[in-house]
Design an enzyme around this catalytic site. Structure first.
Site, PDB file in Angstrom:
ATOM      1  N   GLU A  27      -8.019  -6.786 -11.812  1.00 51.45           N
ATOM      2  CA  GLU A  27      -7.091  -7.908 -11.938  1.00 51.45           C
ATOM      3  C   GLU A  27      -6.988  -8.423 -13.376  1.00 51.45           C
ATOM      4  OE1 GLU A  27      -8.095 -10.813  -8.932  1.00 51.45           O
ATOM      5  OE2 GLU A  27      -7.211  -9.569  -7.356  1.00 51.45           O
ATOM      6  N   GLY A  95      -8.291   4.309   4.574  1.00 54.44           N
ATOM      7  CA  GLY A  95      -8.238   3.424   5.735  1.00 54.44           C
ATOM      8  C   GLY A  95      -9.318   2.357   5.742  1.00 54.44           C
ATOM      9  N   ILE A  96     -10.121   2.280   4.692  1.00 54.53           N
ATOM     10  CA  ILE A  96     -11.207   1.300   4.629  1.00 54.53           C
ATOM     11  C   ILE A  96     -10.636  -0.110   4.519  1.00 54.53           C
ATOM     12  CG2 ILE A  96     -13.184   0.520   3.264  1.00 54.53           C
ATOM     13  CD1 ILE A  96     -13.549   3.564   2.525  1.00 54.53           C
ATOM     14  N   ASN A 124       0.692  -6.785  -7.898  1.00 51.47           N
ATOM     15  CA  ASN A 124      -0.063  -5.825  -7.085  1.00 51.47           C
ATOM     16  C   ASN A 124       0.817  -5.366  -5.917  1.00 51.47           C
ATOM     17  OD1 ASN A 124      -1.945  -4.332  -5.696  1.00 51.47           O
ATOM     18  ND2 ASN A 124      -3.541  -5.899  -5.762  1.00 51.47           N
ATOM     19  N   TYR A 131       0.392  -5.690   2.999  1.00 51.89           N
ATOM     20  CA  TYR A 131       0.414  -6.896   3.826  1.00 51.89           C
ATOM     21  C   TYR A 131       1.735  -7.047   4.567  1.00 51.89           C
ATOM     22  CZ  TYR A 131      -3.855  -8.104   1.323  1.00 51.89           C
ATOM     23  OH  TYR A 131      -5.118  -8.094   0.796  1.00 51.89           O
TER      24      TYR A 131
END
Length: 163
Positions: A27, A95-96, A124, A131
């Site tokens: 970040e 997939g974590i 991002n 999401y």
């Protein structure tokens, strides 16, 4: 995928801090992390923990974390805030992240709470897309507001509340 999701314990916190520092680099804030392993143990374990940290591990190595805590919404009541969802870079796409995210949603739902919320950086785009694809509402019109220690000190000084 072959990972196990569980709640972090004291002996996990050194690896948790390593992931937090990896996120700070990603970040573009590599020097921002002030929290210590002792802080994570003190505030994240025991009966009165301030946060819950879910970890994804494989063969004793922590590959990702999801750190959550309770908030109170004047509209919804008690809610869960997802502070960070971190997957080590070399394990992304396995997939974590989805497994951790699902665990947070399940945790919130089972508690009977009406909302889980979090913040995502606008640049991002992979996270924003992740999401959105899950059905989350990415609210672009809201701004995150923060005040660090120096800003608090300056504010209180200008109000005559500090000498």
């Amino acid at each position: 995928m072959n990972v196990h999701i569980r709640i972090a314990e004291s002996n996990d916190m050194a690896q948790v801090l390593r992931l937090i520092k990896e996120l700070a680099v990603y970040e573009k804030e590599p020097d921002a992390v002030e929290v210590t392993v002792d802080d994570l143990i003190s505030y994240g374990t025991g009966d009165d923990a301030d946060f819950t940290c879910f970890i994804a591990e494989r063969e004793g190595e922590i590959l990702g974390i999801a750190l959550v805590y309770f908030r109170f919404s004047t509209w919804k009541g008690r809610t869960v805030h997802l502070e960070d969802l971190i997957v080590r870079q070399q394990y992304r796409g396995e997939g974590i992240g989805m497994a951790l995210y699902t665990e947070v949603i399940k945790y919130t739902y089972k508690l009977g709470l009406k909302r889980v919320e979090w913040v995502v950086l606008d640049w991002n785009t992979s996270a924003v897309d992740f999401y959105k694809a899950s059905g989350a509402n990415v609210m672009r019109e809201w701004n995150t507001v923060q005040m660090d220690t120096e800003a608090m000190k300056k504010f209180l000084f200008t109000k005559g509340m500090l000498d």
